[in-house]
Design an enzyme around this catalytic site. Structure first.
Site, PDB file in Angstrom:
ATOM      1  N   GLU A 210      22.939  46.954  37.678  1.00 30.73           N
ATOM      2  CA  GLU A 210      21.920  48.009  37.616  1.00 30.73           C
ATOM      3  C   GLU A 210      21.144  47.918  38.922  1.00 30.73           C
ATOM      4  O   GLU A 210      20.239  47.094  39.061  1.00 30.73           O
ATOM      5  CB  GLU A 210      21.001  47.779  36.406  1.00 30.73           C
ATOM      6  CG  GLU A 210      21.709  47.888  35.060  1.00 30.73           C
ATOM      7  CD  GLU A 210      21.924  49.329  34.630  1.00 30.73           C
ATOM      8  OE1 GLU A 210      21.267  50.231  35.175  1.00 30.73           O
ATOM      9  OE2 GLU A 210      22.769  49.559  33.752  1.00 30.73           O
ATOM     10  N   CYS A 244      12.867  51.883  40.057  1.00 34.20           N
ATOM     11  CA  CYS A 244      14.209  52.115  40.604  1.00 34.20           C
ATOM     12  C   CYS A 244      14.603  53.578  40.594  1.00 34.20           C
ATOM     13  O   CYS A 244      15.327  54.032  41.462  1.00 34.20           O
ATOM     14  CB  CYS A 244      15.227  51.294  39.827  1.00 34.20           C
ATOM     15  SG  CYS A 244      15.174  51.609  38.063  1.00 34.20           S
TER      16      CYS A 244
HETATM   17  P1  NAD Z   1      16.411  41.413  43.954  1.00 31.49           P
HETATM   18  O1  NAD Z   1      17.825  41.851  44.053  1.00 31.49           O
HETATM   19  O2  NAD Z   1      15.768  40.837  45.155  1.00 31.49           O
HETATM   20  O3  NAD Z   1      16.222  40.339  42.788  1.00 31.49           O
HETATM   21  C1  NAD Z   1      16.793  40.466  41.506  1.00 31.49           C
HETATM   22  C2  NAD Z   1      17.166  39.091  40.979  1.00 31.49           C
HETATM   23  O4  NAD Z   1      18.083  38.489  41.877  1.00 31.49           O
HETATM   24  C3  NAD Z   1      15.988  38.135  40.852  1.00 31.49           C
HETATM   25  O5  NAD Z   1      16.102  37.457  39.608  1.00 31.49           O
HETATM   26  C4  NAD Z   1      16.155  37.182  42.016  1.00 31.49           C
HETATM   27  O6  NAD Z   1      15.726  35.876  41.738  1.00 31.49           O
HETATM   28  C5  NAD Z   1      17.657  37.172  42.254  1.00 31.49           C
HETATM   29  N1  NAD Z   1      18.001  36.944  43.672  1.00 31.49           N
HETATM   30  C6  NAD Z   1      17.301  37.319  44.770  1.00 31.49           C
HETATM   31  N2  NAD Z   1      17.950  36.953  45.895  1.00 31.49           N
HETATM   32  C7  NAD Z   1      19.083  36.314  45.514  1.00 31.49           C
HETATM   33  C8  NAD Z   1      20.173  35.712  46.204  1.00 31.49           C
HETATM   34  N3  NAD Z   1      20.228  35.667  47.541  1.00 31.49           N
HETATM   35  N4  NAD Z   1      21.182  35.158  45.476  1.00 31.49           N
HETATM   36  C9  NAD Z   1      21.155  35.206  44.142  1.00 31.49           C
HETATM   37  N5  NAD Z   1      20.145  35.762  43.429  1.00 31.49           N
HETATM   38  C10 NAD Z   1      19.113  36.305  44.091  1.00 31.49           C
HETATM   39  O7  NAD Z   1      15.637  42.711  43.446  1.00 31.49           O
HETATM   40  P2  NAD Z   1      14.078  42.885  43.263  1.00 31.49           P
HETATM   41  O8  NAD Z   1      13.421  42.931  44.610  1.00 31.49           O
HETATM   42  O9  NAD Z   1      13.560  41.924  42.267  1.00 31.49           O
HETATM   43  O10 NAD Z   1      14.028  44.339  42.606  1.00 31.49           O
HETATM   44  C11 NAD Z   1      14.006  45.522  43.334  1.00 31.49           C
HETATM   45  C12 NAD Z   1      15.367  46.182  43.371  1.00 31.49           C
HETATM   46  O11 NAD Z   1      15.903  46.294  42.086  1.00 31.49           O
HETATM   47  C13 NAD Z   1      15.305  47.599  43.908  1.00 31.49           C
HETATM   48  O12 NAD Z   1      16.399  47.842  44.741  1.00 31.49           O
HETATM   49  C14 NAD Z   1      15.393  48.461  42.661  1.00 31.49           C
HETATM   50  O13 NAD Z   1      15.888  49.751  42.870  1.00 31.49           O
HETATM   51  C15 NAD Z   1      16.312  47.635  41.824  1.00 31.49           C
HETATM   52  N6  NAD Z   1      16.107  47.939  40.416  1.00 31.49           N
HETATM   53  C16 NAD Z   1      17.100  48.547  39.714  1.00 31.49           C
HETATM   54  C17 NAD Z   1      16.891  48.876  38.380  1.00 31.49           C
HETATM   55  C18 NAD Z   1      17.934  49.551  37.546  1.00 31.49           C
HETATM   56  O14 NAD Z   1      17.770  49.583  36.337  1.00 31.49           O
HETATM   57  N7  NAD Z   1      18.985  50.101  38.110  1.00 31.49           N
HETATM   58  C19 NAD Z   1      15.686  48.552  37.790  1.00 31.49           C
HETATM   59  C20 NAD Z   1      14.716  47.943  38.540  1.00 31.49           C
HETATM   60  C21 NAD Z   1      14.938  47.618  39.841  1.00 31.49           C
END
Ligand code: NAD
Length: 457
Positions: A210, A244
């Site tokens: 997602e 998002c």
């Molecule tokens: P992110 O990808 O930075 O983090 C999400 C998860 O991934 C967190 O639990 C984090 O600890 C983990 N993570 C971060 N870096 C990592 C790495 N290098 N290796 C492994 N795991 C890692 O996202 P965010 O900043 O928390 O959220 C914002 C993003 O999420 C935006 O792009 C937004 O559009 C998207 N989003 C999508 C939805 C959806 O339902 N489609 C909903 C909300 C947010």
């Protein structure tokens, strides 16, 4: 918290007992969760206030209510959805029966982001439990108050061998991704989504991703401008744009651009007052890095409203930008803040064709009363989901599967789609032993071939 490998070992052992497949166990687990949430509204409000300055109304409407709706639906339907479904068999297999058996994947990994830290973590837990899985859950480190509350909630409600929460940052996420799961359900950025998919590929683990992206919002010259302005501003500013599916940028027909901007200014003032930075109900940017990133994005742009910020409270005013070029930095990345770049167009079909050259977004919105434009938009543009004449609200309909396509993700959830996301559908043909048609076995005959071809007609 025991080491991850230890938690997974216990979850696998527990899953093997078939306890989680028992429908009454699933229902009891979902009921416990529902009661806990209903008894802890104030704790959830406080955590979301601390992490994002969310007002209780937004916290309830966009986080708690969505989870409670999912719970209610799962509790009502889980028994029916878990039953095997009979489907028609065929003549070649006569006599036989054909059935589809929904079965849980097993042990799932759920990783969630910080922007709707309660809903985006707990709604997948609801679906995982309803479908009969065990799960290891990793909430975001950037929303520590809500993540700690989810950890506490799961500790009180579930044994680690069923649902375990692992808190922490990137290193914990990486350690989690080094393990084998039966399903990974990830919500977050496209960049990390690719890391998750690479890790999953090692074991051919199925993934639901997602993700995000730049979701366009289009207003043509036939739209109801006043209403469009209100609905766009609301969709952009809920959670200070850290959504998002927020309209990322606005594309308005040149003939109504001025009018729309004026109406949006009025709508912003009506919703947040003359000084939004003094408004207690205006959410903050999650952290200073994102705050600085956003302020840098507007530095060289033509601001038509807003632009001020408070680095202490991490709030940025609702900001409208008049953008003339697609090459500007703000058009190169997902904004994820209360900033709306406005571009104009003159030809609707050319605009849609141009949008098809961009990565497929998670959402797209069209404000119109022109049926032809609506049809052209739906037929030609690929995106996760969206609305005609509104923003964001499509995800409040549980019967609409929610998810992206292409760079904005794969797989869907919400309602039945959530149950499906955490289920494998096992197809079984049960044959009678009374009759055995000899024609299928070698040595093959011409008569047999003719019979087979006839059956195909
Ligand atoms: P992110 O990808 O930075 O983090 C999400 C998860 O991934 C967190 O639990 C984090 O600890 C983990 N993570 C971060 N870096 C990592 C790495 N290098 N290796 C492994 N795991 C890692 O996202 P965010 O900043 O928390 O959220 C914002 C993003 O999420 C935006 O792009 C937004 O559009 C998207 N989003 C999508 C939805 C959806 O339902 N489609 C909903 C909300 C947010």
């Amino acid at each position: 918290m025991p080491p991850i490998s230890e938690i997974l070992k216990k979850q696998r052992q527990f899953f093997a007992t078939n306890h989680t497949k028992d429908i009454s166990f699933r229902i009891a687990s979902l009921r416990k969760l529902e009661h806990w949430i209903q008894g802890h509204y104030e704790d959830i409000f406080a955590a979301l206030k601390q992490d994002l300055n969310k007002p209780p109304f937004e916290a309830y409407a966009t986080e708690i209510a969505i989870v409670l709706t999912e719970l209610k639906l799962m509790l009502k339907k889980v028994r029916r959805w878990s039953n095997p479904k009979c489907v028609a068999s065929n003549l070649i297999n006569f006599p036989s029966s054909a059935k589809i058996y929904p079965e849980p994947y097993g042990v799932a990994l759920i990783m969630s982001p910080w922007n709707y830290p309660f809903q985006l973590c707990v709604a997948p837990i609801v679906a995982a439990v309803a479908a009969g899985n065990c799960a290891v859950v990793k909430p975001s480190e950037y929303s520590p108050a809500t993540s700690a509350l989810i950890g506490k909630m799961c500790k009180e409600l579930f044994d680690d061998e069923h649902i375990a929460v692992v808190e922490g940052g990137v290193s914990e996420s990486q350690a989690l991704l080094n393990e084998y799961y039966d399903l990974i359900f990830f919500t977050g950025s496209t960049t990390v989504g690719k890391i998750v998919m690479q890790a999953a590929a090692k074991h051919l683990t199925p993934v639901v991703l997602e993700l995000g992206g730049k979701s366009p919002c289009i207003v043509d010259e036939t739209a109801s401008i006043k209403l469009a302005a209100k609905r766009i501003v609301w969709g952009k500013l809920v959670n200070a744009g850290q959504t998002c599916v927020a309209p990322d940028f606005l594309l308005v027909h040149e003939s109504v651009k001025k009018m729309l901007i004026e109406e949006m200014k009025i709508a912003i003032q009506d919703m947040y007052g003359e000084k939004p930075l003094d408004n207690q109900d205006f959410p903050k940017i999650i952290n200073i890095q994102h705050f600085n990133r956003l302020m840098k994005l507007i530095r060289d742009e033509k601001i038509v409203m807003g632009g001020d910020s408070n680095p202490i409270t991490l709030q940025i005013e609702p900001t409208l930008l008049d953008v003339v070029s697609w090459d500007t930095p703000i058009m190169q990345e997902e904004i994820f803040g209360p900033i709306l770049p406005i571009l104009s167009f003159s030809n609707f079909e050319d605009l849609i064709k141009m949008l098809t050259s961009l990565p497929k977004p998670l959402a797209a919105y069209l404000f119109t009363s022109d049926k032809n434009n609506e049809r052209f938009f739906l037929r030609n543009l690929s995106f996760g989901g969206g609305c005609i004449n509104d923003t964001i609200m499509h995800l409040s309909v549980s019967k609409l599967p929610f998810g992206g396509v292409g760079e904005s993700g794969m797989g869907t959830y919400h309602g039945k789609a959530g149950f499906d996301a955490f289920s494998h559908y096992k197809s079984i043909l049960k044959k009678s032993t009374l009759i055995d048609v000899p024609m299928r076995y070698p040595p093959y005959s011409h008569k047999g071939l003719k019979w087979l071809m006839k059956m195909q007609k």
